[in-house]
Design an enzyme around this catalytic site. Structure first.
Site, PDB file in Angstrom:
ATOM      1  N   GLU A 240       0.889  -1.172   0.000  1.00  0.00           N
ATOM      2  CA  GLU A 240       0.000   0.000   0.000  1.00  0.00           C
ATOM      3  C   GLU A 240       0.915   1.207   0.000  1.00  0.00           C
ATOM      4  O   GLU A 240       1.573   1.501   0.996  1.00  0.00           O
ATOM      5  CB  GLU A 240      -0.887  -0.025   1.253  1.00  0.00           C
ATOM      6  CG  GLU A 240      -1.796  -1.239   1.345  1.00  0.00           C
ATOM      7  CD  GLU A 240      -2.952  -1.193   0.368  1.00  0.00           C
ATOM      8  OE1 GLU A 240      -3.093  -0.190  -0.362  1.00  0.00           O
ATOM      9  OE2 GLU A 240      -3.721  -2.158   0.322  1.00  0.00           O
ATOM     10  N   CYS A 274      -2.007   8.813   3.034  1.00  0.00           N
ATOM     11  CA  CYS A 274      -1.797   8.286   1.685  1.00  0.00           C
ATOM     12  C   CYS A 274      -2.940   8.654   0.753  1.00  0.00           C
ATOM     13  O   CYS A 274      -2.737   8.879  -0.435  1.00  0.00           O
ATOM     14  CB  CYS A 274      -1.620   6.781   1.741  1.00  0.00           C
ATOM     15  SG  CYS A 274      -2.997   5.951   2.557  1.00  0.00           S
TER      16      CYS A 274
HETATM   17  P1  NAD Z   1       8.937   4.570   4.008  1.00  0.00           P
HETATM   18  O1  NAD Z   1       8.791   3.680   2.819  1.00  0.00           O
HETATM   19  O2  NAD Z   1      10.183   5.357   4.125  1.00  0.00           O
HETATM   20  O3  NAD Z   1       8.817   3.734   5.375  1.00  0.00           O
HETATM   21  C1  NAD Z   1       7.744   2.857   5.602  1.00  0.00           C
HETATM   22  C2  NAD Z   1       8.244   1.675   6.411  1.00  0.00           C
HETATM   23  O4  NAD Z   1       9.237   0.983   5.660  1.00  0.00           O
HETATM   24  C3  NAD Z   1       8.900   2.062   7.748  1.00  0.00           C
HETATM   25  O5  NAD Z   1       8.567   1.112   8.728  1.00  0.00           O
HETATM   26  C4  NAD Z   1      10.381   1.976   7.425  1.00  0.00           C
HETATM   27  O6  NAD Z   1      11.185   1.733   8.551  1.00  0.00           O
HETATM   28  C5  NAD Z   1      10.401   0.800   6.471  1.00  0.00           C
HETATM   29  N1  NAD Z   1      11.580   0.740   5.609  1.00  0.00           N
HETATM   30  C6  NAD Z   1      12.372   1.760   5.204  1.00  0.00           C
HETATM   31  N2  NAD Z   1      13.356   1.277   4.414  1.00  0.00           N
HETATM   32  C7  NAD Z   1      13.157  -0.054   4.301  1.00  0.00           C
HETATM   33  C8  NAD Z   1      13.829  -1.105   3.602  1.00  0.00           C
HETATM   34  N3  NAD Z   1      14.915  -0.872   2.864  1.00  0.00           N
HETATM   35  N4  NAD Z   1      13.341  -2.362   3.702  1.00  0.00           N
HETATM   36  C9  NAD Z   1      12.231  -2.609   4.437  1.00  0.00           C
HETATM   37  N5  NAD Z   1      11.572  -1.664   5.129  1.00  0.00           N
HETATM   38  C10 NAD Z   1      12.026  -0.397   5.057  1.00  0.00           C
HETATM   39  O7  NAD Z   1       7.638   5.459   4.018  1.00  0.00           O
HETATM   40  P2  NAD Z   1       7.408   6.855   4.738  1.00  0.00           P
HETATM   41  O8  NAD Z   1       7.918   7.914   3.837  1.00  0.00           O
HETATM   42  O9  NAD Z   1       7.894   6.823   6.114  1.00  0.00           O
HETATM   43  O10 NAD Z   1       5.803   6.861   4.769  1.00  0.00           O
HETATM   44  C11 NAD Z   1       5.077   7.690   3.963  1.00  0.00           C
HETATM   45  C12 NAD Z   1       4.709   7.010   2.662  1.00  0.00           C
HETATM   46  O11 NAD Z   1       3.817   5.940   2.946  1.00  0.00           O
HETATM   47  C13 NAD Z   1       3.961   7.933   1.733  1.00  0.00           C
HETATM   48  O12 NAD Z   1       4.424   7.752   0.418  1.00  0.00           O
HETATM   49  C14 NAD Z   1       2.525   7.480   1.857  1.00  0.00           C
HETATM   50  O13 NAD Z   1       1.730   7.781   0.743  1.00  0.00           O
HETATM   51  C15 NAD Z   1       2.685   6.017   2.085  1.00  0.00           C
HETATM   52  N6  NAD Z   1       1.499   5.449   2.761  1.00  0.00           N
HETATM   53  C16 NAD Z   1       0.658   4.665   2.043  1.00  0.00           C
HETATM   54  C17 NAD Z   1      -0.508   4.159   2.628  1.00  0.00           C
HETATM   55  C18 NAD Z   1      -1.478   3.295   1.844  1.00  0.00           C
HETATM   56  O14 NAD Z   1      -2.321   2.647   2.464  1.00  0.00           O
HETATM   57  N7  NAD Z   1      -1.428   3.271   0.520  1.00  0.00           N
HETATM   58  C19 NAD Z   1      -0.791   4.453   3.958  1.00  0.00           C
HETATM   59  C20 NAD Z   1       0.105   5.250   4.657  1.00  0.00           C
HETATM   60  C21 NAD Z   1       1.260   5.737   4.044  1.00  0.00           C
END
Ligand code: NAD
Length: 505
Positions: A240, A274
């Site tokens: 997501e 999101c």
């Molecule tokens: P991010 O991808 O940086 O982090 C999300 C998660 O992934 C965190 O727990 C982080 O620690 C982990 N992560 C980071 N690097 C990783 C790796 N190399 N391997 C595995 N896990 C890793 O996201 P963010 O910027 O913190 O969050 C915001 C983003 O999330 C926005 O783009 C938003 O649109 C999206 N989002 C989507 C939804 C949805 O339901 N579609 C809901 C909420 C947020």
């Protein structure tokens, strides 16, 4: 130390509030070995759990729903302190968590029940489908909805008979840990769901290496990376991801209602949502009226660090988000965009506050025209027709959410069906579709893979198993019948079968 630095063994990391930098608690900095042992313990606990009847597992989810509602004030305080969002926005998350748990408590047994299908040879072959748990589900969740995105995907995974290992975002692990405590108080076996805390780029890889399904919520960039690793292992991944969501104001919209809806759709949780709206396409006949009312209403939004119900919006999560939002707005202004409301940081309120910002005159070369800002910033455009609005809304590789406003339900539905997004809300910004827990929620294009909520949101955590039993002879030419004769008879039977007025499951 930044939230994603790797720590020394045994080290704990303080968790601070974006409201005022106060330390709220600390969590261990786990490493790959901790992830592997959490998966092993969860897998062992999962064997007994998978043998529980679904109804017994569902009672745990129902008790969890009640605990969340009973302790909602405490949870709101924690989400507010850890994420910074206002009390009303934190409440929405608490409510969503309780409703999702209640929904699956009520419906899991129905979704997971074995069902009969038409057999290869009707009346001779019987076929049924059974849903086996996958094993251990890994969940990686972000900081923007630290409660619901940490546990609401875990509840259906657990009810389907799986164990879960959760890695919440490094900025907001306390809420996730609290929620899992309550799941245990509700009756979840101790080791069945583990929480590992630490940097995503360190824990992500061993997590994916050891689990049987990954549920990831976060950015498209990280989503691509984790999906690639899942692909290597040939395990399924639900992702997501981000959005660049559009709201369409049709010529027959009620401007007053639309402005109120757009305020919520663009700025809730300070735009760090999101499904948040970052582009608004207004029919040219309403453009001036809409812009004036929307800008005036945006300027009246109450920002603050207080925990009262009167505050509309809290700060951005951290300095990195503030830098990104400022950069997007500054770039647009430098290239000629007009600021109708907001457009500046508010250090007088706290380190990372930014005003709700409304821009017009945004053109394609500006960063925020196409990139997700993930902050309280929206660009408003005038369009000449429905078709122009639809084409502009669809002109993005994202496909998460959209919103359509019109006094005519039929008109709005006709437009909604032409939008290439996973959800479309009519006369609402996002909450109508998100809150319809029985309906699939997720994104097309680079907004994701798979869905949460509803039947899809639980069956994805299972391996469907078809058990087919044959009565009488084997499938193929009966003994003594020539193969040509068999082929001719079966050809006629196949034609007949599909002409019969039967609806076969
Ligand atoms: P991010 O991808 O940086 O982090 C999300 C998660 O992934 C965190 O727990 C982080 O620690 C982990 N992560 C980071 N690097 C990783 C790796 N190399 N391997 C595995 N896990 C890793 O996201 P963010 O910027 O913190 O969050 C915001 C983003 O999330 C926005 O783009 C938003 O649109 C999206 N989002 C989507 C939804 C949805 O339901 N579609 C809901 C909420 C947020």
């Amino acid at each position: 130390m930044s939230a994603d630095d790797q720590g020394a063994p045994g080290e704990r990391r303080p968790i601070t509030s974006p409201l005022d930098g106060r330390v709220l608690g600390s969590v261990p900095v786990n490493g790959p070995e901790d992830v592997r042992s959490a998966i092993a313990r969860a897998r062992t606990a999962g064997r007994a759990w998978a043998g529980w009847p679904v109804a017994r597992r569902a009672r745990v989810a129902a008790r969890f729903r009640d605990l969340v509602l009973d302790h909602s004030a405490e949870l709101i305080d924690l989400v507010h302190a850890e994420n910074g969002k206002s009390r009303i926005n934190a409440f929405e998350e608490v409510l969503d968590t309780a409703l999702t748990a209640g929904y699956y408590a009520q419906n899991a047994a129905r979704f997971l029940a074995p069902s009969s299908r038409v057999g290869a040879i009707p009346l001779v072959t019987s076929a049924s489908v059974h849903y086996r748990p996958k094993g251990v589900v890994g969940i990686i969740s972000p900081w923007n909805y630290p409660l619901t995105l940490a546990v609401s995907d875990a509840v259906p995974a657990l009810l389907a008979g799986n164990a879960v290992v959760l890695k919440p975002d490094s900025k907001t692990p306390l809420t996730a840990l609290r929620a899992v405590d309550w799941l245990r108080q509700a009756g979840l076996p101790q080791d069945l769901m583990a929480v590992v805390t630490g940097p995503g780029n360190v824990l992500g890889s061993p997590l994916i290496d050891g689990v049987d399904h990954l549920m990831f919520t976060g950015s498209t960039a990280t989503g691509r990376r984790v999906a690639a690793q899942c692909g290597e292992r040939l395990i399924e991944c639900t992702a997501e991801l981000g959005g660049k969501n559009a709201l369409l104001v049709l010529a027959d919209a009620d401007v007053g209602r639309t402005v109120e809806g757009a305020i919520q759709a663009c700025f809730s949780t300070t735009g760090q949502l999101c499904v948040s709206i970052e582009r608004i396409y207004v029919h040219a006949s309403l453009f001036d009226e809409f812009c004036a009312a929307f800008a005036a209403r945006s300027s009246r939004i109450v920002l603050g660090a207080g925990d009262g119900w009167d505050v509309d919006l809290g700060p951005l999560i951290d300095a990195g988000q503030l830098e990104k939002v400022s950069r997007h707005v500054d770039d647009a202004v430098a290239r000629g965009a007009t600021v109708l409301a907001g457009g500046r940081a508010r250090p007088d309120l706290g380190p990372t506050f930014y005003e709700p910002t409304v821009l017009t005159g945004v053109t394609d070369e500006m960063i925020l025209a196409r990139a997700e800002t993930f902050g309280p910033v929206v660009a408003v455009y005038a369009v000449a027709s429905d078709q122009a609005a639809i084409a502009a809304a669809n002109d993005t590789p994202y496909g998460l959410n959209a919103s359509v406003w019109s006094r005519s339900p039929r008109h709005a539905r006709a437009v909604a069906r032409q939008l290439a997004t996973g959800t479309v809300n009519i006369n609402e910004g996002y909450a109508a579709a998100w809150g319809s827990h029985g309906a699939p929620m997720g994104g097309a294009g680079i907004s994701g893979l798979g869905r949460r909520h509803g039947r899809d949101g639980i069956l994805k955590y299972t391996e469907p198993q078809t058990i087919a039993a044959q009565r009488g002879g084997l499938i193929g030419p009966p003994r003594g019948v020539r193969r040509e004769t068999y082929a001719a008879v079966m050809t006629r039977a196949a034609r007949l079968l599909h002409r019969l007025p039967l609806s076969l499951p």
